[in-house]
Design a protein around this motif. Structure first.
Motif, mmCIF file in Angstrom:
data_model
loop_
_atom_site.group_PDB
_atom_site.id
_atom_site.type_symbol
_atom_site.label_atom_id
_atom_site.label_comp_id
_atom_site.label_asym_id
_atom_site.label_seq_id
_atom_site.Cartn_x
_atom_site.Cartn_y
_atom_site.Cartn_z
ATOM 1 N N GLY A 85 -17.835 2.585 -14.980
ATOM 2 C CA GLY A 85 -17.406 2.738 -16.196
ATOM 3 C C GLY A 85 -16.012 3.197 -16.396
ATOM 4 N N SER A 86 -15.806 3.237 -17.693
ATOM 5 C CA SER A 86 -14.107 3.653 -18.161
ATOM 6 C C SER A 86 -13.810 4.744 -17.360
ATOM 7 N N ARG A 87 -12.591 4.377 -16.732
ATOM 8 C CA ARG A 87 -11.756 5.583 -16.079
ATOM 9 C C ARG A 87 -10.402 5.828 -16.833
ATOM 10 N N LEU A 88 -10.657 5.814 -18.209
ATOM 11 C CA LEU A 88 -9.399 5.917 -19.134
ATOM 12 C C LEU A 88 -8.744 7.165 -18.907
ATOM 13 N N PHE A 89 -9.726 8.234 -18.800
ATOM 14 C CA PHE A 89 -9.142 9.724 -18.710
ATOM 15 C C PHE A 89 -8.980 10.118 -17.475
ATOM 16 N N ALA A 90 -9.207 9.178 -16.549
ATOM 17 C CA ALA A 90 -9.369 9.799 -14.965
ATOM 18 C C ALA A 90 -7.983 9.870 -14.421
ATOM 19 N N GLN A 91 -7.622 10.708 -13.580
ATOM 20 C CA GLN A 91 -6.595 10.733 -12.734
ATOM 21 C C GLN A 91 -6.411 9.416 -11.789
ATOM 22 N N PRO A 92 -5.214 9.023 -11.388
ATOM 23 C CA PRO A 92 -5.161 7.939 -10.491
ATOM 24 C C PRO A 92 -5.714 8.468 -9.217
ATOM 25 N N GLN A 93 -6.473 7.607 -8.415
ATOM 26 C CA GLN A 93 -6.984 8.033 -7.132
ATOM 27 C C GLN A 93 -6.120 7.414 -6.044
ATOM 28 N N GLY A 94 -5.967 8.218 -4.952
ATOM 29 C CA GLY A 94 -5.355 7.810 -3.883
ATOM 30 C C GLY A 94 -6.559 7.264 -2.694
ATOM 31 N N HIS A 95 -6.160 6.159 -1.943
ATOM 32 C CA HIS A 95 -7.234 5.396 -1.111
ATOM 33 C C HIS A 95 -6.512 5.097 0.052
ATOM 34 N N VAL A 96 -7.317 5.012 1.322
ATOM 35 C CA VAL A 96 -6.600 4.831 2.674
ATOM 36 C C VAL A 96 -7.218 3.719 3.116
ATOM 37 N N VAL A 97 -6.484 2.795 3.806
ATOM 38 C CA VAL A 97 -7.098 1.601 4.485
ATOM 39 C C VAL A 97 -6.547 1.746 5.990
ATOM 40 N N SER A 110 -9.437 -1.690 7.554
ATOM 41 C CA SER A 110 -10.799 -1.128 7.280
ATOM 42 C C SER A 110 -10.537 -0.188 6.121
ATOM 43 N N PRO A 111 -11.345 -0.447 4.845
ATOM 44 C CA PRO A 111 -11.993 -1.464 4.316
ATOM 45 C C PRO A 111 -10.794 -2.681 4.386
ATOM 46 N N ARG A 112 -11.456 -3.926 4.332
ATOM 47 C CA ARG A 112 -10.518 -4.853 4.347
ATOM 48 C C ARG A 112 -10.598 -5.603 2.897
ATOM 49 N N ILE A 113 -11.527 -5.071 2.146
ATOM 50 C CA ILE A 113 -11.501 -5.185 0.532
ATOM 51 C C ILE A 113 -11.624 -4.041 0.123
ATOM 52 N N LEU A 114 -10.597 -3.702 -0.802
ATOM 53 C CA LEU A 114 -10.764 -2.500 -1.632
ATOM 54 C C LEU A 114 -10.597 -2.735 -3.177
ATOM 55 N N ARG A 115 -11.408 -2.148 -4.107
ATOM 56 C CA ARG A 115 -11.418 -2.565 -5.299
ATOM 57 C C ARG A 115 -10.952 -1.021 -5.946
ATOM 58 N N ILE A 116 -10.015 -1.033 -6.614
ATOM 59 C CA ILE A 116 -9.342 0.209 -7.380
ATOM 60 C C ILE A 116 -9.143 0.181 -8.944
ATOM 61 N N ALA A 117 -8.682 1.055 -9.341
ATOM 62 C CA ALA A 117 -8.277 1.059 -10.901
ATOM 63 C C ALA A 117 -6.758 1.009 -10.781
ATOM 64 N N SER A 118 -6.355 0.341 -12.076
ATOM 65 C CA SER A 118 -4.741 0.385 -11.907
ATOM 66 C C SER A 118 -4.258 1.738 -12.088
ATOM 67 N N GLY A 119 -2.954 1.775 -11.458
ATOM 68 C CA GLY A 119 -2.483 3.205 -11.218
ATOM 69 C C GLY A 119 -2.797 3.874 -9.935
ATOM 70 N N ASP A 120 -3.839 3.594 -9.274
ATOM 71 C CA ASP A 120 -4.242 3.968 -8.145
ATOM 72 C C ASP A 120 -3.308 3.703 -6.904
ATOM 73 N N THR A 121 -3.207 4.490 -5.719
ATOM 74 C CA THR A 121 -2.180 4.336 -4.848
ATOM 75 C C THR A 121 -3.325 3.956 -3.504
ATOM 76 N N VAL A 122 -2.683 3.194 -2.691
ATOM 77 C CA VAL A 122 -3.366 3.065 -1.403
ATOM 78 C C VAL A 122 -2.338 3.081 -0.226
ATOM 79 N N THR A 123 -2.710 4.032 0.747
ATOM 80 C CA THR A 123 -1.880 4.091 1.975
ATOM 81 C C THR A 123 -2.609 3.512 3.154
ATOM 82 N N PHE A 124 -1.882 2.400 3.801
ATOM 83 C CA PHE A 124 -2.011 1.693 4.642
ATOM 84 C C PHE A 124 -1.625 2.300 5.939
ATOM 85 N N ARG A 125 -2.709 3.045 6.916
ATOM 86 C CA ARG A 125 -2.203 3.887 7.983
ATOM 87 C C ARG A 125 -2.893 3.478 9.189
#
Ligand SMILES: [Cu+2]
Length: 151
Positions: free
Chosen positions: A19-31, A44-59
């Motif tokens: 559902g809507s993440r309109l009021f959610a804080q941006p999330q941080g993801h790790v690949v 890993s994962p090689r496909i990541l589905r996120i919300a606009s504003g989220d960050t991804v750290t490739f580690r």
């Protein structure tokens, strides 16, 4: 009664995920970037589905990997990135769309991946991203990725 309660809780959880993440804080993801010479090299994962504003750290979990955006696989107006070998890189994804990425030394070994940023206009660069040609094993991996994304 318990079953029904579980079903209600389950659907609430499903709604929270989809559902809507309109009021959610941006999330941080790790690949994670993994694999040593002679073995499989992958994100890993090689496909990541996120919300606009989220960050991804490739580690890098193993040495000798990097992550950079793949030319032709960015939404219009989105900035690419180029991480250094052996260093983590954190990217903020503000524009909905499809972002292809790869490891500089291991692209032709199939070390590639996809970030899908949900939101309005997401599919605008889908056809262009799918049309990009890839070297070596990356071509086959991208075929699998597009099948798995089901978009
Ligand atoms: Cu690599």
């Amino acid at each position: 009664m318990l079953d029904r309660r579980a079903a209600i809780l389950g659907s609430a959880a499903a709604f929270a995920l989809s559902g809507s993440r309109l009021f959610a804080q941006p999330q941080g993801h790790v690949v994670e970037m993994t694999g040593r010479p002679g073995g499989d090299m992958s994100f890993s994962p090689r496909i990541l589905r996120i919300a606009s504003g989220d960050t991804v750290t490739f580690r890098p979990a193993d040495p000798s990997h990097s992550c950079l955006s793949t030319p032709g696989m960015l939404p219009e107006g989105a900035e690419g990135w180029r991480g250094s070998i052996g260093k983590p890189v954190t990217v903020t994804f503000d524009k909905p769309g499809f972002y292809g990425f790869h490891c500089l030394p291991h692209r032709s070994l199939g070390m590639v991946g996809l970030v899908i940023v949900d939101g309005s206009g997401r599919d605008a660069n889908l056809a262009a991203a799918k049309a990009v040609k890839h070297p070596g094993k990356a071509a086959g991996v991208w075929k699998e990725i597009w099948l798995e994304t089901e978009v």
